[in-house]
Design a protein around this motif. Structure first.
Motif, PDB file in Angstrom:
ATOM      1  N   UNK A  51     -15.608  40.802 106.943  1.00 48.01           N
ATOM      2  CA  UNK A  51     -16.591  40.812 105.859  1.00 48.01           C
ATOM      3  C   UNK A  51     -17.168  42.215 105.703  1.00 48.01           C
ATOM      4  N   UNK A  52     -17.960  42.381 104.649  1.00 43.84           N
ATOM      5  CA  UNK A  52     -18.602  43.657 104.344  1.00 43.84           C
ATOM      6  C   UNK A  52     -19.674  44.045 105.354  1.00 43.84           C
ATOM      7  N   UNK A  53     -20.097  43.145 106.223  1.00 45.67           N
ATOM      8  CA  UNK A  53     -21.305  43.345 107.031  1.00 45.67           C
ATOM      9  C   UNK A  53     -21.228  44.545 107.985  1.00 45.67           C
ATOM     10  N   UNK A  54     -20.035  44.927 108.417  1.00 45.42           N
ATOM     11  CA  UNK A  54     -19.905  46.075 109.313  1.00 45.42           C
ATOM     12  C   UNK A  54     -20.462  47.336 108.657  1.00 45.42           C
ATOM     13  N   UNK A  55     -20.404  47.430 107.336  1.00 47.14           N
ATOM     14  CA  UNK A  55     -20.876  48.623 106.624  1.00 47.14           C
ATOM     15  C   UNK A  55     -22.369  48.846 106.870  1.00 47.14           C
ATOM     16  N   UNK A  56     -23.170  47.811 106.616  1.00 42.67           N
ATOM     17  CA  UNK A  56     -24.609  47.951 106.796  1.00 42.67           C
ATOM     18  C   UNK A  56     -25.013  48.031 108.248  1.00 42.67           C
ATOM     19  N   UNK A  57     -24.370  47.233 109.111  1.00 39.29           N
ATOM     20  CA  UNK A  57     -24.728  47.219 110.529  1.00 39.29           C
ATOM     21  C   UNK A  57     -24.488  48.567 111.172  1.00 39.29           C
ATOM     22  N   UNK A  58     -23.337  49.175 110.897  1.00 40.54           N
ATOM     23  CA  UNK A  58     -23.028  50.476 111.502  1.00 40.54           C
ATOM     24  C   UNK A  58     -23.988  51.548 110.978  1.00 40.54           C
ATOM     25  N   UNK A  72     -31.174  48.772 123.289  1.00 40.14           N
ATOM     26  CA  UNK A  72     -30.285  47.762 122.746  1.00 40.14           C
ATOM     27  C   UNK A  72     -30.760  47.248 121.400  1.00 40.14           C
ATOM     28  N   UNK A  73     -29.911  46.438 120.771  1.00 38.02           N
ATOM     29  CA  UNK A  73     -30.238  45.865 119.458  1.00 38.02           C
ATOM     30  C   UNK A  73     -30.138  44.346 119.530  1.00 38.02           C
ATOM     31  N   UNK A  74     -30.828  43.693 118.608  1.00 35.08           N
ATOM     32  CA  UNK A  74     -30.786  42.232 118.532  1.00 35.08           C
ATOM     33  C   UNK A  74     -30.675  41.841 117.065  1.00 35.08           C
ATOM     34  N   UNK A  75     -29.942  40.760 116.795  1.00 36.20           N
ATOM     35  CA  UNK A  75     -29.758  40.305 115.426  1.00 36.20           C
ATOM     36  C   UNK A  75     -29.715  38.796 115.391  1.00 36.20           C
ATOM     37  N   UNK A  76     -29.863  38.253 114.187  1.00 35.67           N
ATOM     38  CA  UNK A  76     -29.687  36.815 113.948  1.00 35.67           C
ATOM     39  C   UNK A  76     -28.753  36.655 112.767  1.00 35.67           C
ATOM     40  N   UNK A  80     -21.268  36.404 110.033  1.00 35.58           N
ATOM     41  CA  UNK A  80     -20.684  37.664 109.585  1.00 35.58           C
ATOM     42  C   UNK A  80     -21.512  38.873 110.019  1.00 35.58           C
ATOM     43  N   UNK A  81     -22.826  38.800 109.847  1.00 36.08           N
ATOM     44  CA  UNK A  81     -23.698  39.888 110.305  1.00 36.08           C
ATOM     45  C   UNK A  81     -23.617  40.015 111.826  1.00 36.08           C
ATOM     46  N   UNK A 146     -32.028  43.692 110.950  1.00 35.14           N
ATOM     47  CA  UNK A 146     -32.161  42.634 109.954  1.00 35.14           C
ATOM     48  C   UNK A 146     -30.842  42.462 109.203  1.00 35.14           C
ATOM     49  N   UNK A 147     -30.480  41.218 108.849  1.00 32.19           N
ATOM     50  CA  UNK A 147     -29.200  41.022 108.158  1.00 32.19           C
ATOM     51  C   UNK A 147     -29.150  41.589 106.748  1.00 32.19           C
ATOM     52  N   UNK A 148     -30.313  41.817 106.124  1.00 30.92           N
ATOM     53  CA  UNK A 148     -30.256  42.356 104.752  1.00 30.92           C
ATOM     54  C   UNK A 148     -31.447  43.206 104.368  1.00 30.92           C
TER      55      UNK A 148
END
Length: 401
Positions: A51-58, A72-76, A80-81, A146-148
């Motif tokens: 998915x496209x999510x690697x673009x924003x996460x990186x 470290x990092x944490x996400x929910x 895909x995110x 954050x996912x978005x």
């Protein structure tokens, strides 16, 4: 609130050049007639992590200081995110902890673990996983990704818009699956800055559409409930950052039905040999549900392809039914030898394929000497369904409601 600029998106593109791939643009000729011109599909389902999510996460994690990366990092995420954060963290040398809903798709769960993240399952919906991730960040000092709803996330996702303009320079309409709004907000930021006349359209699942009421209210509004197969865009409330981008830059937000989502998944699989998850196929669902509504050339973003095979099987069956490829019939016939064979012979002559049969003598609505036959048939489409039912009725069989 300041919107993400195209300069910032172009910087993100240079950063991402060795990390992500420029995904292909598929020409969808079968969809052109309904929209009066070329229709293209931007295949982010073929991106790294699916998915496209690697673009924003990186982009987001790269911008952290060394001290932040050390914590470290944490996400929910529903999946895909999660995968995007897990891979980005691994590439940038930091630890990732991810909270996912308890019923997150198994392939997304397995892939997130495979990228090296520490995964915790919590809650029935994404908002509950988000609350746990936020609490974990406060407790441990890990940076919440954050996912978005962050400018760096939007800038990274906006690189999809730059690629669209490179691949289809004369694009008139861009359709983007929309959950929280990071992708559509980023794509709109890029596209509107360089070609303001392009129409930007967000697409939400009808049963999980927070943007229409939010845009009407002029502020983010929380949905009371959500129920959709498109888990990747099931977001109950826009964030303030993405809401500002969508309200300022996106021309329209449409909704699509569950039937259209399943038909869109089936369309991608049958006509293009592309595996696309329901959320990822939302833009195609809009093309199917709203023929003639979009000025061509049209680009529809296939935002993700991570789908559980068991769910895919159910979706295919759902899509076949929605497209009129399955027909369920109940017939009342005389209870005598040869009746069932007669029905099946007539069905065969009509060119329908029998998938399942149920034969009952004890239904309460039957008279003595009658039998009910329930058939599940594979047909050639809606017109064939109508023809089969009509011909069976003419042959003397009672087609029951």
């Amino acid at each position: 609130m300041r919107l993400v600029t195209v300069d910032r998106i172009q910087q993100a593109r240079r950063l991402l050049e060795p990390v992500v791939r420029m995904t292909p643009m598929e020409h969808a000729r079968d969809l052109e007639a309904a929209h009066g011109g070329p229709v293209h599909l931007k295949c982010e389902n073929l991106q790294r992590t699916g998915s496209f999510k690697i673009r924003g996460a990186y982009t987001r994690i790269h911008a952290l200081s060394d001290a932040e990366k050390e914590r470290g990092v944490v996400a929910a995420s529903a999946g895909n995110h999660a995968q995007g954060v897990a891979l980005a963290a691994a590439l940038l040398g930091t630890r990732a902890t991810v909270f996912m809903p308890e019923r997150a798709p198994l392939p997304k769960l397995a892939a997130t673990k495979a990228y090296g993240a520490d995964v915790h399952l919590h809650g029935a919906v994404l908002e509950e996983a988000l609350a746990q991730a936020t609490a974990f960040a406060e407790r441990t000092g890990a940076v919440f990704i954050h996912p978005f709803d962050h400018a760096d996330i939007i800038a990274g996702q906006g690189t999809v818009g730059l690629e669209i303009l490179d691949q289809v320079p004369d694009v008139a309409t861009v359709l983007v699956a929309t959950g929280g709004g990071g992708l559509v907000g980023g794509v709109a930021s890029a596209v509107k800055a360089l070609k303001p006349g392009v129409r930007m359209v967000g697409v939400q699942a009808e049963a999980a559409a927070a943007y229409p009421p939010s845009l009407s209210a002029g502020e983010p509004v929380r949905l009371g409930s959500m129920q959709t197969m498109a888990d990747g865009i099931a977001v109950g409330q826009p964030g303030p950052v993405t809401f500002e981008h969508v309200s300022s830059l996106v021309d329209d937000v449409l909704t699509v039905s569950e039937e259209s989502l399943s038909r869109a998944v089936l369309n991608c699989l049958e006509r293009r040999k592309l595996v696309v998850e329901p959320a990822g196929a939302a833009a195609v669902a809009a093309l199917l549900e709203h023929p003639g509504a979009f000025e061509a050339p049209v680009v529809a973003v296939l935002s993700g392809g991570n789908v559980d095979p068991l769910l895919l099987l159910q979706i295919i069956q759902h899509g076949m039914t929605a497209a009129g490829r399955y027909l369920n019939l109940r017939l009342c016939v005389p209870d005598r030898p040869g009746s069932l064979a007669g029905v099946l012979n007539r069905v065969s002559e009509l060119g329908a394929n029998v998938l399942d049969i149920e034969h009952s003598r004890i239904a309460g609505r039957l008279a003595i000497g009658e039998v009910e036959i329930e058939l599940k048939l594979e047909t050639r489409g809606p017109e064939h369904c109508t023809e089969v039912a009509a011909q069976l009725q003419r042959a003397g069989y009672t087609v029951m409601p």
